[in-house]
Design an enzyme around this catalytic site. Structure first.
Site, PDB file in Angstrom:
ATOM      1  N   GLU A   1      -3.880   0.460  27.310  1.00 46.91           N
ATOM      2  CA  GLU A   1      -3.241   0.019  28.551  1.00 46.91           C
ATOM      3  C   GLU A   1      -4.196  -0.814  29.406  1.00 46.91           C
ATOM      4  O   GLU A   1      -3.787  -1.814  30.029  1.00 46.91           O
ATOM      5  CB  GLU A   1      -2.735   1.225  29.337  1.00 46.91           C
ATOM      6  CG  GLU A   1      -1.530   1.901  28.690  1.00 46.91           C
ATOM      7  CD  GLU A   1      -1.006   3.078  29.480  1.00 46.91           C
ATOM      8  OE1 GLU A   1       0.200   3.388  29.336  1.00 46.91           O
ATOM      9  OE2 GLU A   1      -1.788   3.691  30.243  1.00 46.91           O
TER      10      GLU A   1
ATOM     11  N   ASN B   1      -3.470  -9.257   8.115  1.00 46.57           N
ATOM     12  CA  ASN B   1      -2.088  -8.940   7.778  1.00 46.57           C
ATOM     13  C   ASN B   1      -1.980  -8.203   6.454  1.00 46.57           C
ATOM     14  O   ASN B   1      -1.241  -7.217   6.326  1.00 46.57           O
ATOM     15  CB  ASN B   1      -1.271 -10.237   7.730  1.00 46.57           C
ATOM     16  CG  ASN B   1       0.221  -9.974   7.586  1.00 46.57           C
ATOM     17  OD1 ASN B   1       0.735  -8.939   7.983  1.00 46.57           O
ATOM     18  ND2 ASN B   1       0.920 -10.938   7.002  1.00 46.57           N
TER      19      ASN B   1
ATOM     20  N   HIS C   1       4.511  -9.685  10.874  1.00 53.86           N
ATOM     21  CA  HIS C   1       5.498  -8.772  11.458  1.00 53.86           C
ATOM     22  C   HIS C   1       4.828  -7.814  12.443  1.00 53.86           C
ATOM     23  O   HIS C   1       3.800  -7.226  12.137  1.00 53.86           O
ATOM     24  CB  HIS C   1       6.159  -7.920  10.377  1.00 53.86           C
ATOM     25  CG  HIS C   1       7.162  -8.627   9.541  1.00 53.86           C
ATOM     26  ND1 HIS C   1       6.815  -9.522   8.553  1.00 53.86           N
ATOM     27  CD2 HIS C   1       8.529  -8.552   9.519  1.00 53.86           C
ATOM     28  CE1 HIS C   1       7.911  -9.968   7.961  1.00 53.86           C
ATOM     29  NE2 HIS C   1       8.959  -9.401   8.523  1.00 53.86           N
TER      30      HIS C   1
ATOM     31  N   ASP D   1       2.154  -0.565  30.490  1.00 53.19           N
ATOM     32  CA  ASP D   1       2.322   0.867  30.713  1.00 53.19           C
ATOM     33  C   ASP D   1       3.257   1.399  29.636  1.00 53.19           C
ATOM     34  O   ASP D   1       4.448   1.064  29.615  1.00 53.19           O
ATOM     35  CB  ASP D   1       2.899   1.132  32.105  1.00 53.19           C
ATOM     36  CG  ASP D   1       3.012   2.613  32.435  1.00 53.19           C
ATOM     37  OD1 ASP D   1       2.470   3.441  31.668  1.00 53.19           O
ATOM     38  OD2 ASP D   1       3.638   2.947  33.458  1.00 53.19           O
TER      39      ASP D   1
END
Length: 287
Positions: free
Chosen positions: A255, A168, A137, A261
Site C-alpha cells: 500500500e 512473465n 496477464h 488501499d
C-alpha cells in the site's frame, strides 16, 4: 464483484515510489512478522459461507481505493474486475476471487487478445507487437479455465500490461501457480494485481502509447480461515531470480508503494492485523 454465471456461497452473483526506497524494499523481501490474535470472519455452513460480522464485507473485498488523481474506468468481466487507466493504457488494478473448484477447470487458453471499445484508451493487441514486451496477464488465463466466457474475457487488453518475458514466463508464472495451490488449500483466496509506475517510467509502446511499468504488485487474502491471513509481493519488470520469499512483503508495504488501499471492507481490527504482518512460510505450507 465481478459477474458469475452461478451462485456461490453468500457472495451474490457478482465476484469479487521513491526510487531508492522502492528498490530497497524489494531487496529486503519479507518484512518482520508482527504477532497478533484474531478470529475468522467467515464460517462455512453446509457448503455456504456466512460472516461473523456483516455479509457486506465479503462482497466488497475485491474493491480497491486509489488516489483520485488516477484515471479509472471500472468494469466487471466474467470472473474478475478491472480498474482501467486510459493515461497509461493499462489497468490500475485487477481483482478476482479464485475458488478451489476453479483451479481444476479443463478449458485451454484462447489466446484471442481483444480490444474493449467500452473503455477509453484501451489498446489493441498490435500495440504490443515487436515491442520487446509480453502481453502480461494480470488475471491469468489458468485461473479462468472454469468458464469459456471467463477464458475469453481474461484476454481483453485491459487485463494486460507490458511485461518483460523473463518475468512473465519466470517468477510471475511461478507465483500464479502457487496461488492456485493456495486456493486449493484454503478453499478460496482474493487476489489483486497490477503495475507499479515510478515518475521516471516514461517508456511507451505501440501507437496507443502504452506505458511500461517498472514493477508489478500482487496482494492476496485468505478470508475463509479461522485466522484470516494476507500477503503481498512486488517484482521488478525484469528477470527476478532467487527465492519467491525474497519478493514477499506485507500488504501495508504494498500500500505504501502504490498509494492504494486494499481489503478496506474488512473490519478495521482484522484489516490492521492481517495487512501488517507477513509470513511466507505460513503461506507456503502444504496444509
Amino acid at each position: 464483484m465481478a459477474k458469475r454465471k452461478t451462485t456461490r456461497r453468500s457472495t451474490s452473483a457478482s465476484k469479487k515510489k521513491k526510487e531508492n526506497s522502492f528498490w530497497s524494499m524489494v531487496a529486503i523481501g519479507i518484512i518482520a512478522v508482527l504477532t497478533g490474535s484474531y478470529t475468522g470472519l467467515f464460517k462455512k455452513t453446509d457448503g455456504k459461507t456466512t460472516t461473523t460480522d456483516s455479509a457486506s464485507h465479503i462482497t466488497a473485498l475485491d474493491n480497491v481505493s486509489i488516489p483520485s488523481s488516477l484515471s479509472s474506468q471500472i468494469k466487471d468481466y466474467e470472473g474478475f474486475k478491472v480498474s482501467f487507466n486510459k493515461d497509461n493504457g493499462t489497468p490500475n488494478w485487477v481483482s478476482w476471487e479464485l475458488l478451489r473448484s476453479e483451479t481444476q477447470g479443463n478449458l485451454t487458453r484462447s489466446d484471442n487478445f481483444w480490444q474493449d471499445n467500452d473503455l477509453i484508451g484501451c489498446p489493441q493487441s498490435s500495440d504490443y507487437s515487436r515491442s520487446g514486451y509480453d502481453r502480461g496477464h494480470m488475471c491469468p488465463a489458468a485461473d479462468q479455465k472454469w468458464s469459456s466466457k471467463a477464458m475469453n474475457d481474461c484476454f481483453v487488453m485491459s487485463n494486460m500490461c507490458p511485461q518483460a518475458h523473463a518475468l512473465n514466463a519466470g517468477a510471475w508464472s511461478t507465483l500464479e501457480s502457487k496461488e492456485r495451490q493456495w486456493a486449493q488449500r484454503d478453499s478460496a483466496i482474493i487476489i489483486v494485481a497490477g503495475p507499479i509506475y515510478e515518475s521516471t517510467d516514461r517508456k511507451t509502446i505501440g501507437a496507443a502509447g502504452v506505458r511500461v511499468p517498472s514493477a508489478f504488485f500482487k496482494v492476496l487474502l485468505a478470508p475463509y480461515l479461522d485466522e484470516p491471513r494476507a500477503i503481498g509481493f512486488v517484482y521488478p519488470n525484469m528477470s527476478a531470480p532467487g527465492n519467491m520469499q525474497n519478493y514477499a512483503m506485507s500488504v501495508d508495504e504494498v500500500e505504501k508503494l502504490t498509494g492504494f488501499d486494499f481489503f478496506a471492507a474488512l473490519p478495521d481490527d482484522i484489516e490492521n492485523r492481517v495487512e501488517s504482518r507477513v509470513s511466507f512460510n505460513e503461506w507456503n505450507k502444504s496444509k
